[in-house]
Structures are given as C-alpha cells and as structure tokens.
Write an enzyme that holds these catalytic residues in place. Sequence first.
Site, PDB file in Angstrom:
ATOM      1  N   GLY A 490       3.009  -3.313  -8.677  1.00  0.00           N
ATOM      2  CA  GLY A 490       1.676  -3.884  -8.541  1.00  0.00           C
ATOM      3  C   GLY A 490       0.616  -2.814  -8.563  1.00  0.00           C
ATOM      4  O   GLY A 490       0.865  -1.652  -8.914  1.00  0.00           O
ATOM      5  N   GLY A 491      -0.602  -3.200  -8.160  1.00  0.00           N
ATOM      6  CA  GLY A 491      -1.717  -2.280  -8.197  1.00  0.00           C
ATOM      7  C   GLY A 491      -1.594  -1.151  -7.194  1.00  0.00           C
ATOM      8  O   GLY A 491      -2.251  -0.118  -7.335  1.00  0.00           O
ATOM      9  N   VAL A 495       7.807  -1.225  -5.985  1.00  0.00           N
ATOM     10  CA  VAL A 495       8.607  -1.696  -4.861  1.00  0.00           C
ATOM     11  C   VAL A 495      10.080  -1.630  -5.243  1.00  0.00           C
ATOM     12  O   VAL A 495      10.475  -2.058  -6.331  1.00  0.00           O
ATOM     13  CB  VAL A 495       8.235  -3.141  -4.467  1.00  0.00           C
ATOM     14  CG1 VAL A 495       9.026  -3.577  -3.238  1.00  0.00           C
ATOM     15  CG2 VAL A 495       6.748  -3.250  -4.202  1.00  0.00           C
ATOM     16  N   LYS A 509       7.986   0.212  -0.624  1.00  0.00           N
ATOM     17  CA  LYS A 509       6.867   0.342  -1.561  1.00  0.00           C
ATOM     18  C   LYS A 509       6.393   1.794  -1.591  1.00  0.00           C
ATOM     19  O   LYS A 509       6.008   2.364  -0.572  1.00  0.00           O
ATOM     20  CB  LYS A 509       5.718  -0.580  -1.147  1.00  0.00           C
ATOM     21  CG  LYS A 509       4.508  -0.511  -2.083  1.00  0.00           C
ATOM     22  CD  LYS A 509       3.354  -1.311  -1.533  1.00  0.00           C
ATOM     23  CE  LYS A 509       3.566  -2.803  -1.638  1.00  0.00           C
ATOM     24  NZ  LYS A 509       3.485  -3.309  -3.020  1.00  0.00           N
ATOM     25  N   ASP A 607      -6.720  -9.807  -2.726  1.00  0.00           N
ATOM     26  CA  ASP A 607      -5.842  -9.931  -3.898  1.00  0.00           C
ATOM     27  C   ASP A 607      -4.832 -11.052  -3.694  1.00  0.00           C
ATOM     28  O   ASP A 607      -3.628 -10.869  -3.872  1.00  0.00           O
ATOM     29  CB  ASP A 607      -5.125  -8.606  -4.170  1.00  0.00           C
ATOM     30  CG  ASP A 607      -4.567  -8.534  -5.593  1.00  0.00           C
ATOM     31  OD1 ASP A 607      -4.991  -9.361  -6.433  1.00  0.00           O
ATOM     32  OD2 ASP A 607      -3.708  -7.680  -5.856  1.00  0.00           O
TER      33      ASP A 607
END
Length: 831
Positions: A490-491, A495, A509, A607
């Site tokens: 993701g941003g 992960v 993460k 988000d």
Amino acid sequence: MEQNQLLLTKTFIFFIFFTISSSTDIPVGSTLSASNSTQKWSSTNNTFSLQFLPLNSSYFSLCITYDSLQIWSISTEADSGATFSFLADGNLRLNSGAGNILWQSNTSNSGVSHATIDDSGNFLLKNRSNFVVWSTFDNPTDTIVQSQNFTVGMVLSSGSYSFFLNRTGNLTLQWNNNVVYWSLGLNASINANLSNPRLGLQSLGILQLYDASIRGSVIMAYGSDYAESGDFLRFLRLDNDGNLRIYSFSRGSGNAIVRWTAVNDQCQVFGYCGNMGVCSYNDTGPVCGCPSENFDFVDPNDSTRGCRLKREISDCPGSVAMLQMDHTKFLTYYPETTNDLYYVGISACRGNCLSGSSCVASTILADGSGQCYIKTASFVSGYQSAALPSTSYVKVCNPILPNPPPSSEEGREKDKLKGWIVAVVVLGTLAALILLEGSVWWWCCRKSPKFGGVSAQYALLEYASGAPVQFSYKDLQQATRNFKEKLGEGGFGVVYKGVLANRTVAAVKQLEGIEQGEKQFRMEVATISSTHHLNLVRLIGFCSESRHRLLVYEFMKNGSLDSFLFATGDESGRLLNWEHRFNIALGTARGITYLHEECRDCIVHCDIKPENILLDDNYNAKVSDFGLAKLVNPKDHRHRTLTSVRGTRGYLAPEWLANLPITSKSDVYSFGMVLLEIVSGRRNFEVSNETNRKKFSVWAYEEYEKGNVGSILDTRLADFEVDLDQVTRAIQVSFWCIQEQPSQRPMMGKVVQMLEGIMEIGKPPAPKAAPDGSISGTSLNMSGSISTFATSAPGLSSSSSFQTPVAQSSMNVERPTSSLIHSKRENLIIN
C-alpha cells in the site's frame, strides 16, 4: 495304500489351504500374549500388525502399528501377563494377567467366523458371508488414516479431549465433553443441507468432507507436503495436548512430521496447562506455569496437570487479595460466556470477583469492548503473552507472592568454583578497569552528536499498560522467513506474513518514507497501540532499529474486503452473501466511530477503502492502517496539495482537492463510497455501458430515485436471501455520506444508528459527479472558504424519531479556523 495316499493328499491340501488363509484370515481361538513380543497378527502385505507394545518395564498397550507407528490402540494399560483372545463366540477380549476383563468388542453371538487385517490397516471381524460385523475403522481411538471414513457419531479421544463431526459438517474440538475451543465449518458460499456428511483423508494429504448434497467434495484442510511423492502414510491424530494435526510418516524413518495443525496457538487449547495453569512461550515452545508462588504444581513432574493454592481461600488466616496478572487472559469458550460475561470497568471486574464467593479469577479485555469474564471454581485455563491486551486477577490469600525472575545457574554453582577464586579475582579486577575506562570515555564523549545518536537507538521509553512489544529487526526477519511471503502493498509500505516466537501468525508492515526521529516514532506507535476496539486491527508491536521501521499487526485470515467484493465469476468461493456484507458495513462504521468519537485521541483515518478493511476468520470487519499518515508524514495537514494526498482514487472527499481543512467528515465521505461498493460489488469510479457511461454513484442515485433499488444490488446475490429493507437503508446512508458539502454528511455515530434502523432516513440529495471522472464526488471549482457550505439539507425527514444529521443543533459544522481541530476532542490525530 491308496487310502494312505488319499489321506496324505487331503492333509497336504488342508495344509496349503490353512497356510493361504492364515496369511489373510485370523481364525477363532487365536491369542496374543503380552509376554511374547514376537507374536503379532499382520496384514497380507505385512504393512500393518496387531501386537502388544511395551509402554514401560511393567505395562503394555495393544495396538495396530504401521512400522513403528501406532494408528489404533486400546487405551487401557495391560500388565505383562495380559492376553488378547479371539474367542469362539466371536468376541474379542483383553484380559489382565489375573484374568480380569480390561476390554472387549461385545460381538459375541453375532455370527463372527473369522478376523482379518486389510492392507489399509483396518482390523475387521466378519461372518461366513464375509459381512463386516465390527472393525477398528468404525471404532477409532485417536487416529484416522488414509481411506478411513470418519462419520457423524464417531469420536476421536485423547485424555480430556475429543474430536467429532456434527450433522452440519462442522469439525469440532472439545474439552471434557463440554467446552468447544475450536471449530471449522463450511465456507459461506456452500449452501447445502447435509444429509450424511463424512470426513476422509486422502493419500495426498487432503482432508475432505463428502455428502450426497455436495457435488464432489469440500477441502477442509491439507498438509504442507500436499501431493509430494514418496512412501508416506498420512494420518490425522488428536494428540494428548488437545490439538488436531495431520502428519506424514515415511516408512523406516521412525519419525512422524507435522504437516497441519488445527489450533496454531497451542496456548489457546482449553485446559492445556490444567486447572489454574498458565500457558506461555519460551524459545522452544509452550510452557506451563502457575499464577504465582501462592500456588504449587499438582504434579511437579508434569506441569500440564495444573496448579493448586498452597493455602485454600476458605483457610485464609487473614484477608483475601486479588493477584494482578498483566497481559494474561483466562480462556473463555462456549458455554462459559452464557452466564459469566459482564460489561463493566477494570475496578468492577476485579472487585466483583473479590466479593463473589464462587469466583476464583476474572479477566478484563482491553479491546474496547469492556468485557469482563468471571471464572468460577470449576476449571480455569490461563494464557499469558506480551501481545495480549488483557489483564486478569486471581483470588489468593495474603500476602501476594509474585513469581520470581528465572534464577541464575551461576548462583547455584558458586560452591563449585572455589578452586577458581584467584581467576575470579583477576577477571574481576580487569572488568573493573574496563568499566572505569568506559565510564571516563562516556563522561567525555556523551555530548558528542555521534555518540548521542547511537545511545538514542537503544533508549527505551516507558509505556502505559498495554504498550506494544518491541521486536528486533532480526526477530522479524526470522518471523517472516526473511520477508518471503508478501501479503500486499500500500501507500505506507509492504506487508508480509510472519509467525512470531509464540506461534502467533502476524502481519508485518515495512514502513516507507519515515520522517520522524526515534522518540517521536515511538510516541506515535504508543498512541496507535492504545487504540483498542473489536472493529480495529490490533497493533501487536513494532521495530525501530537503525533505519528500519516496522509495525506488527494481528493477522487477518480472510484478507481484505476488496478481494471479496470485486471477485470474478471464477472466484465464486470468494463471494460474500448479504448478511456478511451488511455486518461488515456495520462493523466498519462502528470502528470508524470509535476513532472519531470514542477513543482517547480522536483519529481521522484519511484512507478508508476496501483494501483497508480486513476480515477475520468469522468475516468480522476490522479497519486497518489508522494513524499511519501522521506517523509517516507529520506535516501540517491543513495545507495539503494534490501531490501530498495519501488517499486513494475514488474515495477522496472533495475538500482534499479544494485545499480545505480535513476533518472527520472526510472519512464519512470515503465510508459512503465503500458502503455503495459493498452493496453493488463494483468500483465506484468505473463506468460502463450499463451505467450509460456515467460514474456509478451518479447512475445509482438515478436508479434509486426511480425506485429500482434491486438494480443497484450486486447481481451475483440473485440466488441468495437478501433483506431489501437493509439494502435500501444502506443505499440511502451511502448517498448521505457522499454529499459534496461536509456539513451535509452525518457524523459516523449517526451513520451507525441509521444502519441499525434506530433513526429514520430522509431522502438524500443527489451526489455530484467529478468533472473528469477521476476523483469521485469532487468539484474543482469549490470555494476555498468552508463558510460557504450550506448548514441545512432540504429533503431530510423532519420526523421526531430522526435527528436531522445536518441540523446545527446536533452537528459540528466546520468553520474556518487557524487550528486543525474541528472535533469535540482536543487531540485530533490526522491519519
């Protein structure tokens, strides 16, 4: 002469017949003796045998073996004089040396004529018609082998534990025929009324469920060596530690290897450490201990037998106290939860147990639920881990005697070192000189920037109770097998899946773009970890070592919501029915409500999207990645540019692009978009001929106005039962949430009430389309002043049972201000 030849011929034929039949059949009257280790009854290929095996120097077990592996046994121990007989009446009987009956098959007078062990390991009693009267496969003990059917009514047993298959197809592990601590059922996409389910283990290592109402079979589990070639016997066994496992056994190796485990965390097996025992982990595996030195082991030679008070509560000479155990819980499974669950605070959870005559212990969960479990004297099974967000209390007699730290082996061996006194003195002198030199160096160099940077790396901040666990980078490398299995990206980073030292599966993460120093990073992590709720993903720990910044979260078995909502037709097994979808929507709303309105430091997520909504084993929604935007980029969020926005296309509120203040209403907009996707099963920013090339949210509103709610619903749910009232309610709520003006959007607490049906919902205004179709619900020609937003929304119901979400009396309308804070709380964390 001819008569003698005829007699010899008949004798020879009889001998040949007996030899052939004895290799496959066991005649009545046959006996095995524990004192004769060479006696055995074997299968035709000599792979399986029924024989006595020694347990120790005095006792034996009668069992069926594959090489050295036991696949069936009679649990009763037999002495050296024991015999196992196949009686003339067809009964099997195990007698002790004194002649006492230890076990029997109860098959007398059933027409049994012979017995046999077939090449799959099944020992059978048959009549003259070769019909099976009794078999070990129909009477399993603790093991199922290949080609063996396990049906409803059969039970695997091991000590206090049992495993069975119920009529609905659920696989169930149970303690003491009462507490169900593990269950594995059919996938929600399998809609079948089972008639006669059966479980079987294939030679490839697949555990499958069969039923006439199911086409083919359903895979329930499979071993890690699935389909590997070799001379393997794979078997399913209920071990004496209460866990169910699939094993692979290579003939001649003498070693069975675990290939699948039902309960990954052994400490979650109810009763594993006995009554009042506490399970935890060391470097090698689970260990059992007692709550404190107020207790003794029931059996010093076997810590799994549990603990007992040195002084019973009824014999206390003084007062009674509550021993506090941090990061500890007492396992609670059905039926315990029916009578012993309360919603109280920490003090009440402790005090109620102290004053209750039947209570021996209690557990309070720090996950936002406020759940307190009261434990009575029947049985208490404990689990202690630094990752557990819970505190437990145990009733003991004063004084409280906490467990001491592990004792030093060196201290116990001092008397053995008298011959080395001189060496010790020399070494001690050298150590003192080194320490003195190091102290001088530290005093001279401690203000050096370089030295300060090194020491800061190892500086520890004190955390409140429930703080996250600190991992080293090496720990997480090992847990993730050097970051091998990638779960997603993701941003904020990548992960990976990992298994911690206590066997807990976790999501690790690796953060990217960290702009904070060591101290600030730790403080932000402490804030995130203090946020506990049933619908939020729990932060277990972190790593802050040199340039490495990692976060460790609880692992969600079913992954993220997007993999279910946007699954293709070939992935029908990933389809969620409406009941699951609505519960996910409601759970997500509750989690966001907690972030906005209920937790100590209110957090704006920034988000919200299906990829950040994770599903646990039971498809409960848990919001992830809250708090990360501030952690990664702590700059002032009031002046975001389009390039600095970390949100996601299709879910960004209009104020992000209009350079307006970001508040909790921005999350409400994103949730509205997600809610519409939950209903429709398609991305909001996609256009198609079906929607007349319009953005889906605009097309959906037009269909809603026409009364065509069913056309908005995911077409894949046509064969499922759907509550249309809930669908309509969800669609209306989604349209209120995605209003262009923040003041027209309801607070998340109101969203939860509307979804639950507590509040009436008026007709929402039409949402506006983005000019370029790239950002949903935005208008690039918005005024820079938030004061231009309307403070009322025409068209909402004025019913007294519905508090209009945009009424000034009940809404926090955002106004221009020099501060970022627009919430009722002082500490607003922008994520």
